[in-house]
Design a protein around this motif. Structure first.
Motif: not given
Length: 453
Positions: A224-252
């Motif tokens: 669920r990559e889109d939801e994961a990205e949205q959650a990370v950006r929410y925390f980055e925004q709270a710290s005033g950190v610009a989001p960056v592109a992340s590679p697709k997560a490898e399946p566990l």
């Protein structure tokens, strides 16, 4: 030179995984919101566990029930049977359906069951309701600590998890206040009103759905990559950190709980299970019986509730001290020192005869024991990889709940050995703390290290 350096920095950041992006953040408003929202659920859990120690004393005095010592022990212990099962199942479900989903479901389960226990008119109904309450309580705690741990920045992770556990003190203090003021002042139905207050998590479950995010590590493991990205950006925004592109997560890899006993994790699994067992044995043996034991010692149920409330207040400074030390001393040293102090306090409490001594050593025991609890919840999820974290935390908690079942059942026997007083019981609890301290010294130290994916 500066241009090249800047370009390399951008390329490095673009290669950051979402978990690395979370780990690099400062503590911010989003972390605070997660901590408080999860902590309130944790406080409800503690309030419920604390309430039963007061409620069982009141039920025993209710002419309709008139419980003997053995029946009181079963009312206390049956909830821990449910907690042991709930912890094991909750951790496994959290790795499969999500931390947030299980956390919310547990609030509904033990909220409904509290209302059911309040309406019980037979011992059998009391036991069934208490067992179901235990299922919800047991599942919530390891899931909440796992969720908070996975969102915490590396340098704040131990402190955030200990602070989450500090909400236990808030819940227990509320339970002690209900025991001291509500139960004695509302007649024979006082314990029923207390349990109805314990049904409030039903309403709070709605809040958790809106304000607690799902674990990024879990979302990525399910694609669920889109939801994961949205959650990370929410925390980055709270710290005033610009989001960056992340590679697709490898399946566990698939979850194989037998890995807990494989060569890589066996030593830490044995150490954490033993620590959980001995901490639970001493804590639940001591604190679930404390109102009843103090009532027997000083001859007043109302006074014993007041003394227990005072003793419970010491939990908060114990948690705060542990939260400060865990990022300075590290997990292993902080945990072992707090357990060693708990052993000394339990022995001193066993010998205490005056009100001043009982309250003084009780407060020391309360502060040191609960500080150790905070560190234990911090260290457990971080010594395992993401694919095992929920199940491993739940399994360790389940082992602890086995001790929580046994200890209250053994207290009547301990009382018999010492002629009805608390001496033998608390000497045995002191020995258990020493054994827990030894086991804690065998745990790996994860201070300042990223969580393993």
């Amino acid at each position: 030179m500066n241009v090249v350096s800047s370009k390399n920095t951008v390329q490095t950041e673009r290669g950051l995984s979402r978990n690395a992006r979370l780990d690099r953040l400062s503590f911010n408003a989003a972390h605070r919101k997660l901590l408080v929202a999860s902590g309130i659920g944790w406080a409800f859990d503690a309030m419920d566990v604390g309430l039963v120690s007061f409620v069982v004393a009141a039920i025993a005095a209710d002419p309709h029930f008139n419980l003997n010592a053995t029946e009181k022990s079963w009312v206390l212990s049956i909830g821990f049977v449910g907690m042991a099962i709930g912890a094991a199942l909750g951790g496994c479900f959290a790795d499969r359906v999500g931390r947030k989903t299980v956390f919310t479901a547990t609030l509904v389960i033990f909220g409904l069951a509290n209302a059911g226990m309040a309406c019980s008119w037979t011992l059998t109904a009391l036991l069934i309701a208490r067992f179901i309450i235990g299922l919800g309580l047991g599942a919530e705690l390891p899931v909440a600590s796992t969720l908070v741990s996975e969102f915490s920045p590396t340098r704040h992770r131990g402190r955030m998890t200990v602070l989450l556990e500090s909400f236990w003190a808030v819940g227990w203090i509320i339970a002690a206040a209900i025991g001291a003021f509500v139960i004695p002042n509302t007649g024979d139905w006082g314990w029923r009103w207390a349990l109805l207050i314990g049904a409030l998590p039903l309403l709070y479950a709605v809040v958790t759905l809106a304000h607690i995010p799902e674990s990024v590590r879990f979302l990525e493991s399910k694609g669920r990559e889109d939801e994961a990205e949205q959650a990370v950006r929410y925390f980055e925004q709270a710290s005033g950190v610009a989001p960056v592109a992340s590679p697709k997560a490898e399946p566990l890899p698939a979850i194989r709980t037998r890995e807990l006993f494989g060569h890589q994790y066996l030593a830490r699994t044995v150490a954490i299970w033993l620590t959980w067992f001995f901490v639970n044995f001493s804590y639940y043996g001591a604190f679930t019986w404390m109102p009843s034991l103090l009532a027997d010692q000083f001859g007043s149920l109302t006074s014993s509730f007041g003394y227990t409330l005072i003793i419970s207040l010491a939990q908060l400074p114990g948690y705060f001290l542990a939260a400060w030390l865990v990022e300075i001393w590290g997990r292993r040293r902080t945990l072992s020192v707090f357990l060693a102090v708990s052993a000394v306090a339990a022995f001193a409490f066993s010998q205490a005869g005056s009100v001043v001594a009982v309250i003084g050593f009780g407060m020391l025991l309360s502060a040191s024991n609960l500080g150790a609890w905070g560190v234990l919840y911090a260290v457990t999820p971080e010594i395992y990889p993401t694919r095992l974290r929920g199940a491993a935390s739940g399994a360790a908690a389940a082992v602890g709940r086995v001790a929580a079942i046994i200890a209250p059942l053994l207290v009547p026997w301990f009382l018999t050995l010492s002629g009805g007083n608390k001496t033998v019981a608390f000497v045995i609890f002191a020995v258990a703390f020493v054994l827990g301290c030894i086991a804690a010294l065998c745990l790996p130290e994860r201070k300042g290290l990223d969580l393993e994916d």
